[in-house]
Write a protein that holds these residues in place. Structure first.
Motif, PDB file in Angstrom:
ATOM      1  N   ASP A  12      -2.634 -27.775  -5.158  1.00 19.30           N
ATOM      2  CA  ASP A  12      -2.700 -27.267  -6.119  1.00 19.30           C
ATOM      3  C   ASP A  12      -2.177 -25.337  -4.768  1.00 19.30           C
ATOM      4  OD1 ASP A  12      -3.181 -28.448  -8.207  1.00 19.30           O
ATOM      5  OD2 ASP A  12      -5.144 -28.192  -8.041  1.00 19.30           O
ATOM      6  N   ASP A  13      -2.120 -25.865  -3.686  1.00 16.98           N
ATOM      7  CA  ASP A  13      -2.559 -24.751  -2.736  1.00 16.98           C
ATOM      8  C   ASP A  13      -0.844 -24.307  -2.246  1.00 16.98           C
ATOM      9  OD1 ASP A  13      -4.641 -23.959  -2.232  1.00 16.98           O
ATOM     10  OD2 ASP A  13      -5.429 -25.972  -0.888  1.00 16.98           O
ATOM     11  N   VAL A  14       0.132 -25.140  -2.595  1.00 15.59           N
ATOM     12  CA  VAL A  14       1.285 -25.205  -2.227  1.00 15.59           C
ATOM     13  C   VAL A  14       2.191 -24.034  -2.707  1.00 15.59           C
ATOM     14  CG1 VAL A  14       3.557 -26.171  -1.351  1.00 15.59           C
ATOM     15  CG2 VAL A  14       2.160 -27.455  -1.299  1.00 15.59           C
ATOM     16  N   ASP A  15       2.560 -24.160  -3.630  1.00 11.38           N
ATOM     17  CA  ASP A  15       3.214 -22.413  -3.923  1.00 11.38           C
ATOM     18  C   ASP A  15       2.263 -21.409  -4.148  1.00 11.38           C
ATOM     19  OD1 ASP A  15       4.464 -23.488  -5.652  1.00 11.38           O
ATOM     20  OD2 ASP A  15       3.713 -23.601  -7.658  1.00 11.38           O
ATOM     21  N   GLY A  16       1.370 -20.842  -3.688  1.00  9.48           N
ATOM     22  CA  GLY A  16       0.352 -19.778  -2.650  1.00  9.48           C
ATOM     23  C   GLY A  16       0.368 -19.841  -1.617  1.00  9.48           C
ATOM     24  N   ALA A  17       0.541 -20.766  -0.672  1.00 14.08           N
ATOM     25  CA  ALA A  17       1.298 -21.142   0.544  1.00 14.08           C
ATOM     26  C   ALA A  17       2.607 -20.686   0.798  1.00 14.08           C
ATOM     27  CB  ALA A  17       1.036 -22.203   1.036  1.00 14.08           C
ATOM     28  N   ARG A  18       3.667 -21.131  -0.082  1.00 13.10           N
ATOM     29  CA  ARG A  18       4.502 -20.298  -0.127  1.00 13.10           C
ATOM     30  C   ARG A  18       4.786 -19.587   0.235  1.00 13.10           C
ATOM     31  NH1 ARG A  18       6.376 -23.383  -3.645  1.00 13.10           N
ATOM     32  NH2 ARG A  18       6.873 -25.308  -2.452  1.00 13.10           N
ATOM     33  N   THR A  66      -6.594 -17.511  -4.418  1.00 15.13           N
ATOM     34  CA  THR A  66      -5.845 -16.623  -3.700  1.00 15.13           C
ATOM     35  C   THR A  66      -5.341 -17.628  -2.411  1.00 15.13           C
ATOM     36  OG1 THR A  66      -5.623 -15.088  -3.351  1.00 15.13           O
ATOM     37  CG2 THR A  66      -4.600 -15.391  -5.531  1.00 15.13           C
ATOM     38  N   VAL A  67      -4.417 -18.150  -2.237  1.00 12.12           N
ATOM     39  CA  VAL A  67      -4.078 -17.831  -1.027  1.00 12.12           C
ATOM     40  C   VAL A  67      -3.858 -16.677   0.075  1.00 12.12           C
ATOM     41  CG1 VAL A  67      -2.554 -19.391   1.270  1.00 12.12           C
ATOM     42  CG2 VAL A  67      -3.165 -20.151  -1.018  1.00 12.12           C
ATOM     43  N   ALA A  68      -5.050 -16.889   0.849  1.00 13.40           N
ATOM     44  CA  ALA A  68      -4.693 -15.255   1.828  1.00 13.40           C
ATOM     45  C   ALA A  68      -3.970 -15.609   3.048  1.00 13.40           C
ATOM     46  CB  ALA A  68      -6.421 -15.023   1.800  1.00 13.40           C
ATOM     47  N   ALA A  69      -3.843 -16.796   3.551  1.00 10.84           N
ATOM     48  CA  ALA A  69      -3.057 -17.374   4.799  1.00 10.84           C
ATOM     49  C   ALA A  69      -3.218 -18.125   5.081  1.00 10.84           C
ATOM     50  CB  ALA A  69      -4.536 -16.167   6.080  1.00 10.84           C
ATOM     51  N   THR A  70      -2.397 -18.736   6.091  1.00 13.01           N
ATOM     52  CA  THR A  70      -1.500 -19.747   5.705  1.00 13.01           C
ATOM     53  C   THR A  70      -1.312 -20.700   7.715  1.00 13.01           C
ATOM     54  OG1 THR A  70       0.901 -19.014   5.823  1.00 13.01           O
ATOM     55  CG2 THR A  70      -0.221 -19.766   3.718  1.00 13.01           C
ATOM     56  N   ALA A  71      -1.599 -21.546   8.348  1.00 12.22           N
ATOM     57  CA  ALA A  71      -1.107 -22.364   9.798  1.00 12.22           C
ATOM     58  C   ALA A  71      -0.344 -23.200   9.202  1.00 12.22           C
ATOM     59  CB  ALA A  71      -2.207 -21.937  10.516  1.00 12.22           C
ATOM     60  N   ALA A  72      -0.091 -23.657   9.669  1.00 11.20           N
ATOM     61  CA  ALA A  72       0.844 -25.088   9.784  1.00 11.20           C
ATOM     62  C   ALA A  72       1.327 -25.330  11.428  1.00 11.20           C
ATOM     63  CB  ALA A  72       2.342 -25.278   9.086  1.00 11.20           C
ATOM     64  N   LEU A  73       1.122 -26.921  11.546  1.00  9.08           N
ATOM     65  CA  LEU A  73       0.891 -27.847  13.040  1.00  9.08           C
ATOM     66  C   LEU A  73       1.919 -28.326  12.652  1.00  9.08           C
ATOM     67  CD1 LEU A  73      -0.886 -28.450  15.267  1.00  9.08           C
ATOM     68  CD2 LEU A  73      -0.178 -30.634  14.809  1.00  9.08           C
ATOM     69  N   ASP A  74       3.121 -29.162  13.514  1.00  7.84           N
ATOM     70  CA  ASP A  74       4.300 -30.084  13.557  1.00  7.84           C
ATOM     71  C   ASP A  74       4.504 -31.039  15.043  1.00  7.84           C
ATOM     72  OD1 ASP A  74       6.620 -28.931  14.413  1.00  7.84           O
ATOM     73  OD2 ASP A  74       6.942 -28.853  12.166  1.00  7.84           O
TER      74      ASP A  74
END
Length: 178
Positions: A12-18, A66-74
């Motif tokens: 459910d968060d993916v669209d907001g993160a995008r 709503t998604v206010a911020a994102t952070a990713a790691l790979d």
């Protein structure tokens, strides 16, 4: 101050993160979407949610969801080219946790969200057990980025002055990972 929920991204968060990520590349970087640089933004599930050693975190505004911020790691180290060869050798894929897409919507900045998200990414990397270093690159024009990364990490290379011709203009950091 608003209440935020920091968690691993759900479907459910993916669209907001995008949206947060695309807004950043258009507004803050001025590049817009560039397929060879931003494929992970279009398909964050394949890049960050599905792989076991990767993650996508979101900060969700508790007042409206709503998604206010994102952070990713790979686990992908910096590639050469376009990055300097010595960086690719120092931070090999599989052993390097690369921090990516640490973006905060302008109206949510200056509340510590990026710092909290990074702390959670580092916890994730430690729990994995297979990472030996943490790397990231940023661009000096990204609002707040240089100040954040200089307080959290060690600047290794500023392509504007350390690479003939200025390279891509990126600044590369290592984050302590004890």
């Amino acid at each position: 101050m608003r209440d935020y929920i920091i968690r691993e991204a759900t479907p459910d968060d993916v669209d907001g993160a995008r949206v947060v990520m695309l807004d950043a590349v258009y507004r803050d970087f001025g590049t817009g979407y560039v397929p060879q640089w931003h494929a992970d933004i279009i398909d964050p599930v394949s890049f960050y949610v599905a792989p076991v050693r990767h993650t996508l975190l979101v900060a969700v505004d508790g007042s409206d969801g709503t998604v206010a911020a994102t952070a990713a790691l790979d686990a992908r180290g910096p590639a050469h080219p376009p990055n300097p060869r010595w960086l690719a050798e120092r931070f090999p894929s599989g052993e390097t946790a690369q921090l990516r897409r640490v973006y905060v919507r302008p109206e949510h900045r200056r509340r510590g969200l990026a710092r909290h998200l990074v702390a959670r990414l580092l916890e994730f990397a430690r729990a994995d057990g297979g990472y030996r270093s943490v790397y990231l690159h940023t661009y000096p024009d990204s609002p707040g980025a240089m100040g954040l990364w200089r307080t959290l990490g060690k600047e290794l290379c500023d392509e504007r002055k350390d690479v003939p011709g200025g390279g891509s203009g990126a600044v590369h950091f290592e984050i302590p990972f004890a």
